[in-house]
Scaffold this motif. Structure first.
Motif, PDB file in Angstrom:
ATOM      1  N   VAL A 168      59.772  51.803  37.621  1.00  0.00           N
ATOM      2  CA  VAL A 168      61.015  52.031  36.893  1.00  0.00           C
ATOM      3  C   VAL A 168      62.124  52.471  37.847  1.00  0.00           C
ATOM      4  O   VAL A 168      61.883  52.961  38.959  1.00  0.00           O
ATOM      5  N   LEU A 169      63.338  52.290  37.351  1.00  0.00           N
ATOM      6  CA  LEU A 169      64.543  52.833  37.961  1.00  0.00           C
ATOM      7  C   LEU A 169      65.157  53.776  36.942  1.00  0.00           C
ATOM      8  O   LEU A 169      65.270  53.430  35.770  1.00  0.00           O
ATOM      9  N   ILE A 170      65.553  54.957  37.371  1.00  0.00           N
ATOM     10  CA  ILE A 170      66.082  55.950  36.436  1.00  0.00           C
ATOM     11  C   ILE A 170      67.287  56.645  37.052  1.00  0.00           C
ATOM     12  O   ILE A 170      67.257  57.060  38.217  1.00  0.00           O
ATOM     13  N   TRP A 171      68.354  56.756  36.272  1.00  0.00           N
ATOM     14  CA  TRP A 171      69.569  57.420  36.730  1.00  0.00           C
ATOM     15  C   TRP A 171      69.555  58.896  36.331  1.00  0.00           C
ATOM     16  O   TRP A 171      69.170  59.241  35.216  1.00  0.00           O
ATOM     17  N   THR A 172      69.989  59.739  37.256  1.00  0.00           N
ATOM     18  CA  THR A 172      70.363  61.110  36.913  1.00  0.00           C
ATOM     19  C   THR A 172      71.881  61.147  36.881  1.00  0.00           C
ATOM     20  O   THR A 172      72.545  60.757  37.842  1.00  0.00           O
TER      21      THR A 172
END
Length: 287
Positions: A91-95
């Protein structure tokens, strides 16, 4: 009480209401919306996967997986369970923002930072002059139901190497048109005869701040100063609608855009980071 994870295909009305309250609560605590606009438009979409963290019949965490893009809004003690739910996926996840509560748990799990998205801001203390447009160019407002195809073509061409923006579909665009903040009077299109040459889509936030939401120029119209003209026309539109602070987002690798915005008074204000649990040899683009 114990925490349970629910995986509804789509949240029902009661769950959706609880999720929206949670998102608003986390946003107030962190000072930033914890989910992207894309994720917000897909809260009721069956094309995305949804996970709810529930304790005592209260939703204390929400996660949404769309392809390989994961977004999370949660109370601190619900983050781990939601990340565990998708631990078997790349996955790719933004903060979102430097105060995001997700950053520490992601680092502890071995996620690596892949991209930076800077939020820039400037004050609008005085009206902005609308400069003359290049020869053969006419600027007018977006017309819903008429201009979608032209905009999608230019958006795809202008952001051909952008990981998210260049891949917008008509459904993505129409979802934004259905949002409360959508205002065609702030969606400026630059036409060269019958062909769309560029655009500046602005947005007003509930707190009165304005945003340079998306600005793009068709490759065939580059080199005539259209981007700067559209930027200034959009800033003038935001001022006329009451904005006195303006924000925008720019990819950290886009030094040309960063320099342009700095010339017009924007400075760094906050930082979003994209994290990945994929190896460094994965297929994630850093452009």
């Amino acid at each position: 009480m114990s925490l349970s994870i629910l995986r509804p295909p789509v949240a029902d009305a009661e769950q959706l209401s609880s999720v929206r309250r949670l998102i608003a609560h986390v946003g107030r605590e962190e000072g930033r919306d914890p989910l992207s606009d894309q994720a917000l438009t897909q809260l009721t979409s069956s094309n995305a996967q949804h996970a709810l963290a529930v304790r005592d019949d209260e939703v204390v965490g929400y996660a949404q997986l769309d392809g390989e893009s994961l977004e999370v809004a949660a109370q601190p003690d619900a983050i781990a369970a939601l990340l565990d739910t998708f631990a078997d996926r790349d996955v790719l996840i933004w903060t979102h923002g430097e105060h995001s509560r997700l950053a520490a748990p992601l680092a502890q799990r071995g996620f690596t930072q892949r991209r930076e998205l800077f939020q820039l801001r400037r004050r609008l203390d005085a009206p902005v002059d609308r400069p003359p447009v290049p020869d053969g160019i006419e600027i007018r407002n977006f017309v819903a139901g008429t201009d979608e195809d032209a905009w999608l073509r230019v958006n795809a061409a202008a952001f051909a190497h952008h990981p998210e923006q260049g891949g917008w579909t008509r459904a993505d665009l129409e979802a934004r048109e259905g949002e409360e903040w959508f205002d065609p009077s702030g969606f400026l299109l630059a036409w060269r005869r019958a062909e769309l040459a560029g655009f500046h889509w602005t947005k007003m936030h509930p707190d009165g701040a304005g945003e340079v939401y998306v600005i793009g120029v068709d490759p065939s119209a580059q080199g005539i100063g259209l981007g700067s003209v559209l930027l200034r026309h959009g800033l003038a539109s935001l001022y006329d609608r009451g904005a006195r602070d303006v924000l925008l987002y720019v990819d950290g690798s886009n030094t040309t855009a960063m320099q342009l915005y700095e010339r017009y008074g924007f400075g760094q204000y906050d930082l979003d980071v994209q994290w990945s649990n994929q190896s460094s040899t994965g297929s994630v683009s850093n452009t």
